[in-house]
Design a protein around this motif. Structure first.
Motif, PDB file in Angstrom:
ATOM      1  N   LEU A 113       7.596   7.253  -3.711  1.00 13.49           N
ATOM      2  CA  LEU A 113       8.046   6.631  -2.469  1.00 13.49           C
ATOM      3  C   LEU A 113       7.722   5.145  -2.377  1.00 13.49           C
ATOM      4  CD1 LEU A 113       9.445   7.468   0.205  1.00 13.49           C
ATOM      5  CD2 LEU A 113       7.155   7.721   1.186  1.00 13.49           C
ATOM      6  N   TYR A 114       8.774   4.350  -2.177  1.00 17.72           N
ATOM      7  CA  TYR A 114       8.650   2.914  -1.941  1.00 17.72           C
ATOM      8  C   TYR A 114       8.868   2.668  -0.444  1.00 17.72           C
ATOM      9  CZ  TYR A 114       9.079   2.355  -6.999  1.00 17.72           C
ATOM     10  OH  TYR A 114       8.887   2.416  -8.351  1.00 17.72           O
ATOM     11  N   SER A 115       8.002   1.865   0.170  1.00 12.38           N
ATOM     12  CA  SER A 115       8.103   1.606   1.611  1.00 12.38           C
ATOM     13  C   SER A 115       8.168   0.101   1.872  1.00 12.38           C
ATOM     14  CB  SER A 115       6.896   2.205   2.352  1.00 12.38           C
ATOM     15  OG  SER A 115       6.819   3.604   2.148  1.00 12.38           O
ATOM     16  N   PHE A 116       9.033  -0.286   2.805  1.00 11.87           N
ATOM     17  CA  PHE A 116       9.247  -1.688   3.144  1.00 11.87           C
ATOM     18  C   PHE A 116       9.173  -1.854   4.658  1.00 11.87           C
ATOM     19  CE2 PHE A 116      11.529  -0.399  -0.631  1.00 11.87           C
ATOM     20  CZ  PHE A 116      11.134  -1.337  -1.577  1.00 11.87           C
ATOM     21  N   THR A 117       8.712  -3.031   5.106  1.00 15.81           N
ATOM     22  CA  THR A 117       8.522  -3.283   6.531  1.00 15.81           C
ATOM     23  C   THR A 117       9.345  -4.476   6.982  1.00 15.81           C
ATOM     24  OG1 THR A 117       6.249  -2.453   6.377  1.00 15.81           O
ATOM     25  CG2 THR A 117       6.822  -3.760   8.329  1.00 15.81           C
ATOM     26  N   GLN A 118      10.040  -4.324   8.090  1.00 14.75           N
ATOM     27  CA  GLN A 118      10.880  -5.391   8.623  1.00 14.75           C
ATOM     28  C   GLN A 118      10.064  -6.670   8.861  1.00 14.75           C
ATOM     29  OE1 GLN A 118      12.814  -4.398  12.303  1.00 14.75           O
ATOM     30  NE2 GLN A 118      14.080  -6.231  12.330  1.00 14.75           N
ATOM     31  N   GLY A 119      10.605  -7.800   8.378  1.00 14.76           N
ATOM     32  CA  GLY A 119       9.971  -9.093   8.574  1.00 14.76           C
ATOM     33  C   GLY A 119       8.797  -9.374   7.665  1.00 14.76           C
ATOM     34  N   SER A 120       8.514  -8.491   6.728  1.00 14.23           N
ATOM     35  CA  SER A 120       7.354  -8.658   5.842  1.00 14.23           C
ATOM     36  C   SER A 120       7.772  -8.699   4.377  1.00 14.23           C
ATOM     37  CB  SER A 120       6.375  -7.497   6.052  1.00 14.23           C
ATOM     38  OG  SER A 120       5.299  -7.565   5.130  1.00 14.23           O
ATOM     39  N   THR A 121       7.005  -9.445   3.575  1.00 15.32           N
ATOM     40  CA  THR A 121       7.239  -9.472   2.126  1.00 15.32           C
ATOM     41  C   THR A 121       6.382  -8.425   1.420  1.00 15.32           C
ATOM     42  OG1 THR A 121       5.528 -11.176   1.844  1.00 15.32           O
ATOM     43  CG2 THR A 121       7.807 -11.931   2.148  1.00 15.32           C
ATOM     44  N   THR A 122       5.501  -7.779   2.160  1.00 12.76           N
ATOM     45  CA  THR A 122       4.633  -6.753   1.582  1.00 12.76           C
ATOM     46  C   THR A 122       5.357  -5.410   1.518  1.00 12.76           C
ATOM     47  OG1 THR A 122       2.647  -7.834   2.460  1.00 12.76           O
ATOM     48  CG2 THR A 122       2.442  -5.524   1.828  1.00 12.76           C
ATOM     49  N   TRP A 123       5.194  -4.723   0.416  1.00  9.59           N
ATOM     50  CA  TRP A 123       5.787  -3.398   0.246  1.00  9.59           C
ATOM     51  C   TRP A 123       4.716  -2.489  -0.351  1.00  9.59           C
ATOM     52  CZ3 TRP A 123       6.122  -1.374  -4.777  1.00  9.59           C
ATOM     53  CH2 TRP A 123       5.876  -2.304  -5.809  1.00  9.59           C
ATOM     54  N   SER A 124       4.954  -1.210  -0.350  1.00 13.27           N
ATOM     55  CA  SER A 124       3.956  -0.291  -0.895  1.00 13.27           C
ATOM     56  C   SER A 124       4.616   0.781  -1.742  1.00 13.27           C
ATOM     57  CB  SER A 124       3.149   0.363   0.238  1.00 13.27           C
ATOM     58  OG  SER A 124       3.973   1.214   1.024  1.00 13.27           O
ATOM     59  N   TYR A 125       3.837   1.273  -2.687  1.00 17.04           N
ATOM     60  CA  TYR A 125       4.285   2.389  -3.519  1.00 17.04           C
ATOM     61  C   TYR A 125       3.270   3.504  -3.380  1.00 17.04           C
ATOM     62  CZ  TYR A 125       5.473   5.266  -7.549  1.00 17.04           C
ATOM     63  OH  TYR A 125       5.813   6.327  -8.347  1.00 17.04           O
ATOM     64  N   ASN A 126       3.704   4.626  -2.803  1.00 12.38           N
ATOM     65  CA  ASN A 126       2.823   5.762  -2.536  1.00 12.38           C
ATOM     66  C   ASN A 126       1.546   5.325  -1.817  1.00 12.38           C
ATOM     67  OD1 ASN A 126       4.604   7.587  -3.630  1.00 12.38           O
ATOM     68  ND2 ASN A 126       3.637   7.616  -5.647  1.00 12.38           N
ATOM     69  N   GLY A 127       1.726   4.407  -0.835  1.00 11.80           N
ATOM     70  CA  GLY A 127       0.606   3.994   0.008  1.00 11.80           C
ATOM     71  C   GLY A 127      -0.176   2.794  -0.477  1.00 11.80           C
ATOM     72  N   VAL A 128       0.072   2.317  -1.706  1.00  8.23           N
ATOM     73  CA  VAL A 128      -0.640   1.158  -2.248  1.00  8.23           C
ATOM     74  C   VAL A 128       0.210  -0.093  -2.037  1.00  8.23           C
ATOM     75  CG1 VAL A 128      -1.670   0.119  -4.304  1.00  8.23           C
ATOM     76  CG2 VAL A 128      -1.774   2.607  -3.968  1.00  8.23           C
ATOM     77  N   SER A 129      -0.349  -1.106  -1.354  1.00 10.23           N
ATOM     78  CA  SER A 129       0.408  -2.299  -0.976  1.00 10.23           C
ATOM     79  C   SER A 129       0.495  -3.329  -2.094  1.00 10.23           C
ATOM     80  CB  SER A 129      -0.234  -2.953   0.256  1.00 10.23           C
ATOM     81  OG  SER A 129      -0.165  -2.097   1.371  1.00 10.23           O
ATOM     82  N   HIS A 130       1.614  -4.049  -2.100  1.00  9.44           N
ATOM     83  CA  HIS A 130       1.853  -5.121  -3.063  1.00  9.44           C
ATOM     84  C   HIS A 130       2.620  -6.237  -2.337  1.00  9.44           C
ATOM     85  CE1 HIS A 130       0.891  -2.325  -6.403  1.00  9.44           C
ATOM     86  NE2 HIS A 130       1.529  -1.436  -5.660  1.00  9.44           N
TER      87      HIS A 130
END
Length: 383
Positions: free
Chosen positions: A219-236
């Protein structure tokens, strides 16, 4: 057409012949068109290659040429016009950019072209025009009319790039001078080669490439207005190739559907270009070009690319984005996008003007040559 060896028959003439000389009425205007800035990672890859070639004088010329030559496929169809003369005279040129849904996620089948763009480069006006075509556009594939109705992204699966080219030429009455085909694996490689990219997400969503939904496990997760994303809960912060692929592929949970996906692909493209500009030395090597050549196919020769990189580079600073707007239409085979004749004509007008060609009628209603009876039998619009 200026410099063309064969000029397509106008849409009005062809349809009049098919329908016993009866001229069909144009459909009513379907209202104002939505405005979308549409780019794609395919264009990014091609532009990066052109930029690299433009800076390669005196740097590993033969090694680089060898890498580019690996992606070259000599055309077997007769071009709509003399493309050598077009480049030699510095006249506006057209490129068909195709992106296949293969080359990553374990997919190695031929696939369909889920990204389709016509790019015109005009060195006289220093302008580049990018016209996106919805992948679900209803067409009759040139040479495969017996399979009608089809979506335009199936043309490649039936007959490779040439079938797509012929269908678009018949549909829009424009010449396609060259094409470039890139698979998803190419985009992933480019992002990794430039060291990752920084992208601000326009919406909050999660995506699992294996299921195409927000399911746990990959699972890849992205947040509106942010450059930070996460993979299985780990942020990058910087997107890797796999993350960029996930970011640009999600469609079902986007309120804008495929148009929203195209917008995210544009953001990935911009991120690649920005990263490439900040450190171009990462791309000035044969390892990069060899890796890209395995994910790319084109009838642009090395000399063609060199001509475009040197004679047409000014047009890269003035890019106009456009897209062909369809209307959702349901068939037993699935949902499609039907393009009205007025929108079809508008696209033809934009592209012919961008190519410095005289105004002309658009092409066949669905590209390939089919009769009104066939249209009626399949329950699709006849005008």
């Amino acid at each position: 057409m200026d410099n063309e060896q064969t000029q397509p028959v106008s849409r009005s003439s062809r349809l009049a012949n098919e329908r016993g000389g009866k001229k069909q009425k144009a459909p009513k205007n379907q209202g104002p068109k939505k405005s979308h800035k549409v780019r794609n990672w395919i264009l990014s890859i091609l532009l990066v290659i052109f930029l690299v070639i433009a800076g390669l004088f005196g740097y590993a010329y033969m090694q680089t040429k060898s890498a580019i030559d690996k992606s070259y496929v000599a055309p077997t169809m007769k071009k709509a016009r003399d493309v050598s003369a077009v480049l030699s005279d510095g006249k506006p040129v057209s490129l068909l950019l195709l992106g296949t849904d293969t080359g990553a996620l374990g997919r190695d089948y031929k696939g369909r072209t889920d990204s389709i763009m016509i790019v015109t480069i005009n060195p006289k006006t220093d302008k580049t025009t990018i016209m996106s075509i919805p992948r679900d556009t209803l067409v009759a594939i040139d040479g495969y009319e017996d399979t009608f109705p089809q979506k335009i992204n199936a043309a490649y699966a039936y007959g490779s790039a040439e079938s797509t080219i012929k269908t678009i030429q018949d549909w829009l009455n424009i010449p396609i001078d060259f094409y470039a085909l890139v698979n998803m694996g190419g985009m992933e490689k480019v992002v990794n080669k430039v060291g990752g990219i920084t992208v601000t997400s326009p919406l909050t969503f999660a995506y699992n490439p294996e299921t195409a939904h927000a399911d746990a496990g990959d699972l890849y997760s992205f947040t509106q207005g942010s450059t930070t994303w996460s993979y299985n809960g780990v942020s990058h912060t910087k997107m890797t190739g796999k993350a960029a692929l996930a970011f640009s592929r999600m469609r079902y949970d986007d309120p804008q559907g495929d148009y929203g996906r195209q917008e995210r692909q544009r953001l990935v493209l911009q991120g690649i270009v920005d990263a490439a500009k900040s450190n171009p030395t990462k791309l000035l090597n044969t390892d990069f070009l060899n890796s890209i050549s395995s994910s790319m196919q084109t009838d642009l020769s090395y000399n063609d690319m060199l001509a475009i990189a040197t004679k047409y580079s000014g047009a890269a600073n003035n890019v106009k984005n456009d897209h062909i707007q369809g209307t959702g239409y349901s068939l037993t085979s699935g949902s499609t996008e039907v393009v009205s004749s007025s929108e079809q004509q508008r696209a033809t007008n934009v592209l012919r003007k961008a190519l410095g060609l005289p105004a002309a009628n658009t092409g066949n209603l669905y590209g390939g040559n089919i009769s009104t009876d066939v249209m009626i039998a399949n329950g699709v619009p006849t005008e």
